[in-house]
Write a protein that holds these residues in place. Structure first.
Motif, short mmCIF file in Angstrom:
data_model
loop_
_atom_site.label_atom_id
_atom_site.label_comp_id
_atom_site.label_asym_id
_atom_site.label_seq_id
_atom_site.Cartn_x
_atom_site.Cartn_y
_atom_site.Cartn_z
N PRO A 54 -23.37 -4.55 106.72
CA PRO A 54 -23.74 -5.61 106.68
C PRO A 54 -22.47 -6.70 107.43
O PRO A 54 -22.87 -7.35 107.93
CB PRO A 54 -23.72 -5.97 105.36
N ASP A 55 -21.25 -6.07 107.09
CA ASP A 55 -20.21 -6.86 108.13
C ASP A 55 -20.36 -6.79 109.41
O ASP A 55 -20.28 -7.94 109.87
CB ASP A 55 -19.12 -5.82 107.63
N LEU A 58 -23.49 -9.21 110.31
CA LEU A 58 -23.13 -10.64 110.28
C LEU A 58 -22.56 -10.88 111.76
O LEU A 58 -22.68 -11.70 112.27
CB LEU A 58 -22.04 -10.66 109.12
N ALA A 59 -21.45 -9.99 111.96
CA ALA A 59 -20.73 -10.29 112.89
C ALA A 59 -21.59 -10.22 114.46
O ALA A 59 -21.44 -11.03 115.33
CB ALA A 59 -19.46 -9.42 113.42
N ILE A 63 -21.83 -13.63 116.35
CA ILE A 63 -21.14 -13.46 117.70
C ILE A 63 -22.02 -12.87 118.73
O ILE A 63 -21.93 -13.70 119.83
CB ILE A 63 -19.64 -12.80 117.56
N ASN B 34 -12.98 -5.96 99.14
CA ASN B 34 -14.04 -5.47 100.23
C ASN B 34 -13.19 -4.62 101.13
O ASN B 34 -12.17 -5.03 101.66
CB ASN B 34 -14.58 -6.66 100.85
N VAL B 36 -13.97 -3.55 103.94
CA VAL B 36 -13.89 -3.88 105.37
C VAL B 36 -12.78 -5.07 105.54
O VAL B 36 -11.94 -4.89 106.42
CB VAL B 36 -15.26 -4.41 106.00
N PRO B 106 -19.57 -8.32 102.04
CA PRO B 106 -19.32 -8.78 103.49
C PRO B 106 -19.19 -10.15 103.78
O PRO B 106 -19.74 -10.96 103.24
CB PRO B 106 -20.65 -8.19 103.99
N GLY B 107 -18.26 -10.42 104.62
CA GLY B 107 -17.92 -11.70 104.97
C GLY B 107 -16.65 -11.63 105.69
O GLY B 107 -16.09 -10.52 105.99
N PHE B 110 -13.98 -13.65 110.93
CA PHE B 110 -14.64 -13.73 112.18
C PHE B 110 -16.13 -14.39 111.88
O PHE B 110 -16.77 -15.09 112.80
CB PHE B 110 -14.78 -12.33 112.93
#
Lengths: 118, 216
Positions: A54-55, A58-59, A63, B34, B36, B106-107, B110
């Motif tokens: 999911p990261d 989102l990006a 973007i 998190n 990431v 997630p977050g 960026f």
């Protein structure tokens, strides 16, 4: 079991749509290409969600599809508002009509535009 | 080529070797939950630092190419103006949420930065520009801020006795939040400035609406 089949067919659909969109993005009409590129980015974001990232999703949505799409549209508007020979009114209509370059056409801009049209 | 690709995919090991176990083992040292965010800002902070530098460099190159182009614009429609008024506060809120939630889910900088940039783009499309008051030092400071805070945090760690970008466990969470907050602002602003495409000209009045209203 039914859920598995549903997910598998959704994944297959996503995969096929991605490749298809990528192919369509190689269009000669730059405006169409950009819109398809944004669509591609959104479908790719969905794919990342399915890959449990999911990261990245989102990006990609923010973007890859959003900001890059806006930048490309801005660049296209700048290109299209550059007066060049053999301009196509249909394409001009499609532009966002936002930007006028300060100094008219430079030879390089015209050349780049022609290359893009071909 | 398709057959080769299919063969390669089928030959992939089921459980790909990677560093996810190492990250999971060391997550307690990172200051966030998190994985990431832990990798992006803590374990592999150099990479993100350089990404910020690349973004800043891109903006500097665009700015060095000339000042903001003169635009011939359509007057924004009522729908756009209304929706902008509705969406921009919401987007700012979402950006803040993404920044905050990046520590546990997630977050992150960026994502939050690009949501902020989306709000900025809406403002730009409805006729807002960097005004004279904001196109000077404060704009430059905000644009450089993300990278500067990152580097300063790294250097402060060196003064503290550690290595560059090696955060002490006690302050790691707070440090990451500060770094990410500055990065969010910078990223959002850099992306909007990239869209505007050129050094903002200081002679425009703050928040001015476009005066030439060309009809399509």
């Amino acid at each position: 079991m039914e859920k598995m089949i549903l997910l598998w067919s959704f994944d297959a659909l996503l995969g096929i749509t991605l490749v298809w969109l990528a192919w369509l993005t190689l269009s000669r009409d730059l405006f169409k290409s950009i819109v398809l590129f944004i669509t591609f980015g959104l479908v790719l974001a969905l794919t990342w969600v399915r890959l449990e990232a999911p990261d990245v999703a989102l990006a990609e949505a923010a973007i890859g599809a959003g900001i890059t799409g806006a930048l490309l549209l801005g660049a296209l508007a700048r290109l299209e508002s550059t007066p060049a020979d053999g301009s196509d009114p249909a394409r001009e209509k499609a532009s966002l009509e936002t930007v006028v370059p300060p100094g008219g056409t430079t030879p390089r801009q015209a050349q780049r535009r022609d290359r893009n049209v071909e | 080529m398709g057959a080769g690709l299919a063969y390669a995919v089928l030959k992939l090991p089921a459980e790909a070797p990677g560093l996810s176990k190492t990250v999971a083992d060391n997550i307690d040292m990172s200051g966030v939950d998190n994985p990431v965010t832990a990798v992006v800002v803590n374990f592999r902070g150099y990479d993100t630092l350089l990404e910020m530098a690349v973004l800043l460099l891109a903006l500097l190159v665009v700015w060095s190419l000339g000042s903001e182009p003169q635009r011939r614009e359509l007057a924004p429609g009522e729908v756009l103006v209304y929706l902008t008024g509705l969406l921009v506060p919401l987007l700012i809120l979402v950006a803040g949420y993404l920044l905050w939630v990046g520590a546990v889910a997630p977050g992150g900088a960026f994502q939050a930065g690009s949501v902020l940039a989306a709000a900025g783009l809406l403002l730009v499309l409805s006729g807002w520009r960097f005004g004279a008051r904001f196109s000077g030092l404060s704009l430059r400071i905000t644009v450089v801020g993300g990278l500067a805070v990152f580097v300063l945090a790294g250097l402060a760690m060196m003064l503290h006795g550690g290595r560059f970008l090696e955060y002490p466990i006690a302050y790691a969470g707070a440090l990451i939040l500060v770094i990410e907050a500055a990065a969010t602002l910078s990223i959002g602003l850099i992306l909007v400035a990239l869209f505007l495409g050129g050094r903002p000209s200081p002679d425009q009045s703050p928040g001015s609406r476009p005066e030439s209203r060309a009809e399509k």
